[in-house]
Design an enzyme around this catalytic site. Structure first.
Site, PDB file in Angstrom:
ATOM      1  N   HIS A 139      17.211  -8.093  17.612  1.00 31.90           N
ATOM      2  CA  HIS A 139      15.910  -7.717  18.374  1.00 31.90           C
ATOM      3  C   HIS A 139      15.610  -9.309  18.820  1.00 31.90           C
ATOM      4  O   HIS A 139      15.389  -9.182  20.638  1.00 31.90           O
ATOM      5  CB  HIS A 139      14.330  -7.605  18.270  1.00 31.90           C
ATOM      6  CG  HIS A 139      14.548  -6.289  18.152  1.00 31.90           C
ATOM      7  ND1 HIS A 139      15.290  -5.287  17.082  1.00 31.90           N
ATOM      8  CD2 HIS A 139      14.216  -4.753  18.109  1.00 31.90           C
ATOM      9  CE1 HIS A 139      14.927  -3.958  16.806  1.00 31.90           C
ATOM     10  NE2 HIS A 139      14.329  -3.804  18.140  1.00 31.90           N
ATOM     11  N   GLY A 140      15.797 -10.334  18.848  1.00 29.40           N
ATOM     12  CA  GLY A 140      15.182 -12.395  19.130  1.00 29.40           C
ATOM     13  C   GLY A 140      13.989 -11.443  19.233  1.00 29.40           C
ATOM     14  O   GLY A 140      13.138 -11.064  18.670  1.00 29.40           O
ATOM     15  N   GLU A 188       1.293  -5.659  -7.205  1.00 30.85           N
ATOM     16  CA  GLU A 188       1.693  -4.589  -8.078  1.00 30.85           C
ATOM     17  C   GLU A 188       2.874  -5.695  -9.351  1.00 30.85           C
ATOM     18  O   GLU A 188       3.878  -5.256  -9.805  1.00 30.85           O
ATOM     19  CB  GLU A 188       2.172  -3.532  -8.634  1.00 30.85           C
ATOM     20  CG  GLU A 188       0.522  -2.554  -7.656  1.00 30.85           C
ATOM     21  CD  GLU A 188       0.850  -1.203  -7.740  1.00 30.85           C
ATOM     22  OE1 GLU A 188       0.020  -0.864  -7.251  1.00 30.85           O
ATOM     23  OE2 GLU A 188       1.541  -1.198  -9.360  1.00 30.85           O
TER      24      GLU A 188
END
Ligand SMILES: Cc1cc2nc3c(=O)[nH]c(=O)nc-3n(C[C@H](O)[C@H](O)[C@H](O)COP(=O)(O)OP(=O)(O)OC[C@H]3O[C@@H](n4cnc5c(N)ncnc54)[C@H](O)[C@@H]3O)c2cc1C
Length: 379
Positions: A337-338, A362
């Site tokens: 996505h840049g 956990e």
């Protein structure tokens, strides 16, 4: 060996997916993305009503008490769907009372049934400032005094404790060490000496709290299980929890991969869509392979656990592999996505932060490695 999902569980999965798409995704788009773990009561109440009406509420609670009666595999499928969205994830968990003996009428009336009906909710307080990964080191004590116990100690990182009506608390009987003497209690909110000290703001927007127990007197009837036996009962629950975290990681990773795939087709650079670039294709392919491997691991471990097999080794492997996988998949999706992926305009930034704590809560990755190796070396 047939690894296909049974038809009735597949139907449940599709029902959950539709609920997430129709009811929760629109909320994700409307809300400020950092405030999503705890929904406002005005929104949460009607959502619980809709889940009850569609048979999606309290899925893991036994059917004869008003729950859905589904096993771990079905629950993992639903959790996976719910973790694709940033909103309302805890709704799938809240109606399932954990750690109680359903044969105890007092606990049934006071905690179990109100939780299944969505009227009360609990939190699980195990971690402490000096012991969280290494739970045998907890220091919160329970001292017997006639028909009561007096609890003293501090808890931290307790999810969703801010609005919990009761806490299931891990203590140790005064004078014991390590695994001996560990004992569960249920403590009601408002019990003198029990305090929610503060919210601990955390990466990923998780809603966790510090709790204090200062000469907090609870009736012996608030014991869960036998005194001193908490280590054994806790181990099975932790194993199932770790498999379920694998399902959470899958949900986050699938959403990231889906965002990355569609963005790669839309975004053009240097005269071509990103999807044409081998470098980008390899990132998508690696993510798809790792998601597929994680899914097989989750399904295998959940199926074995349902059949009563000892899955401590598989649970550690699932938790380790799937949580690390979600981090890698989120990272690749962000890279594709840049700068757009870094903005709060898209859910990706939050999904990326969301994946990081999964490698810690956990039981951190290193502890899972240690468990896996220890089991191997014992043979
Ligand atoms: C989002 C979130 C929600 C949580 N919700 C809850 C909750 O509801 N209730 C609750 O009780 N707790 C909760 N916790 C606490 C959580 O379970 C602990 O953070 C976790 O078990 C790790 O403990 P720790 O943070 O004290 O790390 P530590 O045990 O102090 O470990 C620190 C680091 O040391 C390394 N390490 C530790 N042991 C080993 C080893 N044997 N070998 C090699 N390296 C090692 C690891 O890199 C580890 O990350 C939550 C935590 C988070 C982040």
């Amino acid at each position: 060996m047939d690894l296909s999902i049974p038809a009735e569980l597949d139907m449940l999965r599709r029902l959950a997916r539709r609920f997430v798409d129709d009811e929760l995704m629109p909320l994700e788009r409307d809300f400020k993305l950092d405030m999503l773990e705890e929904l406002p009561d005005l929104i949460r109440g009607p959502l619980i009503g809709k889940m009850q009406a569609t048979g999606l509420w309290a899925l893991a609670a036994p059917r004869e008490y008003g729950g859905g009666g589904i096993g771990l595999l079905g629950f993992c499928l639903v959790v996976e769907e719910s973790y694709k969205c940033l909103v309302g994830r805890n709704l799938w968990l809240l109606g399932n009372p954990s750690g109680f003996d359903y044969q105890r009428p007092d606990h049934l009336e006071r905690y179990i049934l109100p939780t299944i009906r969505g009227e009360k909710r609990g939190c699980a307080a195990l971690s402490e400032p000096n012991a969280a990964g290494d739970l045998a080191g907890i220091e919160t004590t329970a001292t017997r005094d006639g028909d009561t116990y007096v609890i003293n100690g501090a808890k931290c990182f307790v999810s969703l404790a801010g609005k919990a009506d009761y806490a299931v608390v891990l203590t140790r009987l005064k004078g014991t060490t390590r695994r001996d003497g560990m004992t569960w209690f249920v403590v009601d909110r408002g019990t003198p000496g029990f305090r929610v000290v503060r919210q601990q703001e955390m990466l990923g927007g998780y809603d966790t709290y510090e709790l204090a127990f200062e000469d907090c007197v609870v009736p012996a009837a608030n014991l869960l299980g036998e005194p001193g036996q908490a280590w054994n009962t806790g181990q099975e629950r932790l194993g199932q929890g770790r498999i379920q975290i694998g399902a959470r990681a899958l949900g986050v990773a699938e959403r990231c991969l889906s965002l990355a795939t569609s963005y790669a087709k839309r975004r053009w650079t240097f005269g071509h869509p990103l999807a044409d670039r081998q470098g980008v294709q390899f990132m998508l392919a690696d993510s798809a392979v790792e998601i597929h491997a994680s899914r097989l691991m989750v399904v295998d471990a959940a199926w074995k656990a349902e059949r009563g097999e000892d899955v401590r080794q598989e649970a550690a492997m699932v938790k380790l592999f799937a949580s690390e996988m979600a981090g890698r998949v989120a990272d690749r999706a962000l890279q594709i996505h840049g700068a757009a992926g870094l903005t709060k305009d898209l859910p990706l930034e939050r999904l990326y932060r969301d994946a990081r704590p999964m490698r810690i809560y956990e039981g951190p990755s290193e502890v899972q490695c240690w468990v896996i190796a220890r089991n191997l070396l014992r043979k």
